[in-house]
Design a protein around this motif. Sequence first.
Motif, mmCIF file in Angstrom:
data_model
loop_
_atom_site.group_PDB
_atom_site.id
_atom_site.type_symbol
_atom_site.label_atom_id
_atom_site.label_comp_id
_atom_site.label_asym_id
_atom_site.label_seq_id
_atom_site.Cartn_x
_atom_site.Cartn_y
_atom_site.Cartn_z
ATOM 1 N N UNK A 4 4.204 6.000 -5.003
ATOM 2 C CA UNK A 4 4.397 6.124 -6.451
ATOM 3 C C UNK A 4 3.316 7.027 -7.043
ATOM 4 N N UNK A 5 2.101 6.818 -6.577
ATOM 5 C CA UNK A 5 0.982 7.655 -7.024
ATOM 6 C C UNK A 5 1.230 9.113 -6.640
ATOM 7 N N UNK A 55 -3.352 11.938 0.600
ATOM 8 C CA UNK A 55 -4.392 11.325 -0.223
ATOM 9 C C UNK A 55 -3.852 10.118 -0.991
ATOM 10 N N UNK A 56 -2.631 10.235 -1.510
ATOM 11 C CA UNK A 56 -2.063 9.129 -2.282
ATOM 12 C C UNK A 56 -1.886 7.899 -1.391
ATOM 13 N N UNK A 57 -1.456 8.107 -0.156
ATOM 14 C CA UNK A 57 -1.302 6.968 0.754
ATOM 15 C C UNK A 57 -2.662 6.354 1.091
ATOM 16 N N UNK A 58 -3.671 7.223 1.314
ATOM 17 C CA UNK A 58 -5.026 6.713 1.559
ATOM 18 C C UNK A 58 -5.496 5.842 0.406
ATOM 19 N N UNK A 59 -5.273 6.333 -0.809
ATOM 20 C CA UNK A 59 -5.681 5.578 -1.997
ATOM 21 C C UNK A 59 -4.915 4.262 -2.079
ATOM 22 N N UNK A 100 0.835 -1.202 0.000
ATOM 23 C CA UNK A 100 0.000 0.000 0.000
ATOM 24 C C UNK A 100 0.865 1.245 0.000
ATOM 25 N N UNK A 101 1.889 1.225 0.842
ATOM 26 C CA UNK A 101 2.768 2.397 0.953
ATOM 27 C C UNK A 101 3.506 2.627 -0.362
#
Lengths: 288, 237
Positions: free
Chosen positions: A19-20, A246-250, A13-14
């Motif tokens: 990357x996102x 937000x990227x980590x949440x996603x 996830x991380x």
Amino acid sequence: MDASVYLIQILNSIQYGLLLFLVASGLTLIFGIMGIINLAHGSFYMIGAYMAFSLSALTGNLFLAILLGIILSVILGIVLEWLLFSRLYRREHLEQVLLTFGLILIFEELRSIIAGDDVHGVPIPAFLNYSIPLTENQSYPVYRLFISGVCLLIAGAMYLFIQRTRLGMMIRAGNTNREMAQSLGVNINLIYRLVFALGMALAAFAGMLAAPVSSVFPGMGNQVLILSFVVVVIGGIGSVWGALVAALLIGFADTFGKVFVPDYAGIAVYLLMAAILLWRPEGLFRRA
Amino acid sequence: MSEVLLEARGLHTYYGASHILRGIDFTVRGGETIGLMGRNGMGKTTLIRSLLRLVPSRHGELHVRGRAMTDAPPHAVARRGIAYVPEGRGIFPNLSVRENLVMAARPSVDGKRHWTLERILATFPRLAERLHHGGAQLSGGEQQMLTIGRALMTNPDLLILDEATEGLAPLIAVEIWRIIRQIRESGIATVIVDKNHSAVTAITDRNVILVKGSIVFEGPSTELRSRSDILHKHLGV
């Protein structure tokens, strides 16, 4: 499931989230500072991945390929800004969407002509191509940890650049009062060109880093583009810090969605977005 | 006579279809202090914005230190040694006081740094106390000091002040006037727009009155003060 499975999913996830973040941070800067909706941002992710593929095949070294690829994507970003995007600052979003959608089609077609429509793999450099054993039959690939580490370094460098350097101050100043920054002698157009090129180069760099784990395939930029916009909207337009959170949440929603509710994994991310926007319509970190 | 810093000839500026400036000739020499006067809506701010190239002029010429800058971008004009303290101040609220000051700092056109952060903070002790506050947390007077300090950090030869004391408490306004006098005495040329005409003429060498985008009077403060007809007719004093 035992704990090591959770650990693996958390690390995934991380890595996915970070990357996102690389892709989305450039998108949010270009959107937030220059007011441009850049649909071609995902194309740069794709271009980066293909550069990693072809340049590493050519040079035999992924890191050399990445170095060359960054230089090339900065140059491409500067040329695009000068040729096309600099004309879009005062235009409406519809015109920006039309132009940048056109660019997606052009880049995909060029990709098809130059590299073909096959799926390609990019080898992981030998010294990173091993796994750390977690339990007797579980292990975690080092290259994924490497991706996370590099992304964290870049996030830290971006923070220092925006918060601590004079150029960063000028970018923030120009964001709130462009005219005032200009009449203090700041060449805001040049700075925008630089921010644009750096944002595009970040997307390309993310594509290069991801190429060995995701492989290289047609249309790979589009999925990333949509998720990046989700990140920008959740994080708050223009907020780099918001993009990181937000990227980590996603990353977590997508990865754990696939593990726990595989039938609904495709919509987990969008449900998260809808819930956050109901709670905070401006996104998590929208500045006043 | 000292060097001509800025020279505009026959400036005509429009906002859409409205003809705002109607052929302005305006010259500033090194070290000069000029009062730019006129009632609201007569074109003072438009003239300043035209000189800084923040609005395009349809006709006319602009030279800054002898270089043609009729079509130059605003940052290029600023980099020829002109600094601007705009109406409404224009501080960067998302930057700290220190960042506001250092973001655009640079040496003067002849390569000297007369104004450093230390000197600015000595001139404006209140800014020193609030160095790490956000620009938005300052009082009106502090914001004005910050805008003037920020302009000085670019080490200009000419400082243009548009309504620098507007909306400030009287005591703070007195402080700002003291600073403006100090800037003037340091040899920096100034163009001052302010509603307090007696305060302006007390420190200016020359005054220009605008009426409907044209210059109707140009002369030294002593002459203007003796012409009560002009003061009354064009400025309502």
